[in-house]
Design an enzyme around this catalytic site. Structure first.
Site, PDB file in Angstrom:
ATOM      1  N   ASN A  97       0.871  -1.171   0.000  1.00 40.40           N
ATOM      2  CA  ASN A  97       0.000   0.000   0.000  1.00 40.40           C
ATOM      3  C   ASN A  97       0.913   1.227   0.000  1.00 40.40           C
ATOM      4  OD1 ASN A  97      -1.784   2.050   0.511  1.00 40.40           O
ATOM      5  ND2 ASN A  97      -2.714   1.100   2.313  1.00 40.40           N
ATOM      6  N   ARG A 139      -2.527  -2.057  -3.515  1.00 42.48           N
ATOM      7  CA  ARG A 139      -3.734  -1.283  -3.330  1.00 42.48           C
ATOM      8  C   ARG A 139      -3.680  -0.105  -4.301  1.00 42.48           C
ATOM      9  NH1 ARG A 139      -4.998   3.173   1.125  1.00 42.48           N
ATOM     10  NH2 ARG A 139      -7.098   3.644   0.391  1.00 42.48           N
TER      11      ARG A 139
END
Ligand code: ADP
Length: 398
Positions: free
Chosen positions: A7, A90
């Site tokens: 992420n 992500r």
């Protein structure tokens, strides 16, 4: 199979290495201050935390630090990089281009880049994270999992705004919604827990209440409406974000405080929400403490937040023609019993009633806090966005 979940933010990079056989993280951590002096990586594996100080001028060095940490003899979790079978990233925005997670080919990356204007603060950082991983691990499959994709099932009437239709056709201005991986995960967990998987009539309101908060209406496993909007600024008031406002306030604020448009948006993103309201903090633990000590603005901030969440709950029950289950998740939803209580209070008329003792003393995992006789199941479900990313990555990499 072992999946590395990444992420990437503009100056940070969080990661988890998940063993899909157990679905448990065998290592996790985060790099901070990428591109700034004093960058470091906090790495956890085998129950031990190690802080690694290293220069990280770009995300590429950060990824290298993470990979080195993962294979380190002393504090690593795997013996070689070859054990990483796939990487899941992500990605914030799927626009109207993708409605599911996707293998990150060159063609797909081009489309994701084109969507950057819809999420200028986040998408470029996500892309840099992918590029950095691809450079270091060119033969490992990479998968993108979008924050918005779960909401691609919303009907037109839920995502179109009351402005000229050309704004949609020309510039794709519409509701997209965010936190999709979390809303998807907890609504599926709720269906499983209550034996309603595959039931097209199962109606859930999922409340993801954290630093950023959003509420979704999920019918038959599909998102039919959600509170965040064109950007994550919309919906309920949050830690520092205003949530929904009369749009005329933007110009009025800019004039009165002599701010440019972008300063005004910064004011609404960073200085508003419960932090701006209370003048105390964006953290709900601080707000509760201050409110209990008699701070009116802190108490007001909590009231405004809970009242707004309650209204969304009512609105989404109306939108779905009823509600079978309410799910609380994320930092506040999972840990703040006072907030859950305030949101659910006085909703007995809709069959919502929570058991005060159960609400105050949660166990581990999924907790049912429904009061005896409550028609609507009220559940607290710990979210796990990394696991959703890892599962999608496994599915697509295979
Ligand atoms: P993020 O959106 O950054 O992922 P989280 O879901 O971790 O945020 O939620 C963070 C927020 O959760 C904190 O700002 C805090 O207000 C709240 N929170 C965390 N733990 C507790 C707790 N024990 N009691 C009350 N609020 C909590």
């Amino acid at each position: 199979m072992k999946v590395l979940v990444i992420n990437a933010g503009s100056s940070s990079l969080k990661y988890q290495l998940i063993d899909m056989a157990t679905e448990k993280a065998i290592a996790k951590g985060g790099c901070e201050r990428i591109g700034i002096d004093g960058s470091f990586c906090k790495h956890k594996a085998n129950g031990k935390e190690t802080v690694i100080n290293a220069a990280m001028p770009t995300h590429k060095e950060a990824i290298q630090v993470v990979l080195n940490a993962l294979v380190d003899k002393e504090y690593g979790a795997i013996s070689s990089m070859k054990e990483i079978d796939a990487v899941g990233h992500r990605i914030v925005h799927s626009g109207e281009v993708f409605n599911d997670s996707v293998l990150l080919t060159d063609d797909v990356m081009k489309k994701i880049e084109e969507l950057s204007e819809l999420a200028p603060l986040h998408q470029p950082a996500n892309i840099i994270g992918v590029r950095a991983c691809q450079a270091i691990m060119p033969n490992v499959p990479m998968v993108g999992v979008f924050d918005t994709a779960f909401h691609s099932t919303m009907p037109e009437k839920a995502y179109i705004y009351g402005i000229p239709y050309e704004a949609y056709t020309d510039y794709k201005i519409r509701r997209y919604g965010f936190h999709g991986t979390s809303h998807r995960f907890v609504s599926q967990e709720a269906a499983k827990y209550l034996g309603r998987e595959g039931d097209e009539n199962f109606k859930v309101v999922t409340m993801h209440l954290g630093n950023g908060s959003s509420i979704s209406a999920v019918k038959g496993g599909k998102s039919v409406d959600t509170s965040m909007s064109f950007t994550p600024l919309g919906g309920v008031p949050m830690g520092t974000r205003s949530g929904d406002l009369d749009p005329a306030i933007v110009e009025f604020l800019a004039n009165k405080y002599n701010m440019t448009l972008s300063e005004t948006l910064n004011y609404l993103n960073k200085k508003s929400g419960v932090k701006g309201l209370s003048g105390v903090s964006s953290d709900f633990r601080d707000l509760t403490e201050a409110a209990e000590a008699g701070n009116h603005r802190a108490a007001l901030a909590l009231d405004v937040f809970c009242y707004s969440c309650k209204k969304y709950l009512g609105a989404y029950a109306a939108a779905m023609g009823g509600v079978d289950c309410v799910v609380f998740t994320a930092g506040i939803g999972e840990h703040d019993g006072l907030v859950r209580k305030a949101i659910a209070e006085n909703l007995e008329f809709m069959g919502i009633s929570i058991d005060e003792a159960k609400n105050a003393n949660l166990g581990d995992g999924i907790c049912d806090i429904t009061a005896d006789g409550g028609k609507v199941k009220v559940l607290v479900i710990p979210t796990n966005e990394e696991l959703v990313i890892a599962r999608d990555t496994e599915r697509l990499a295979k």
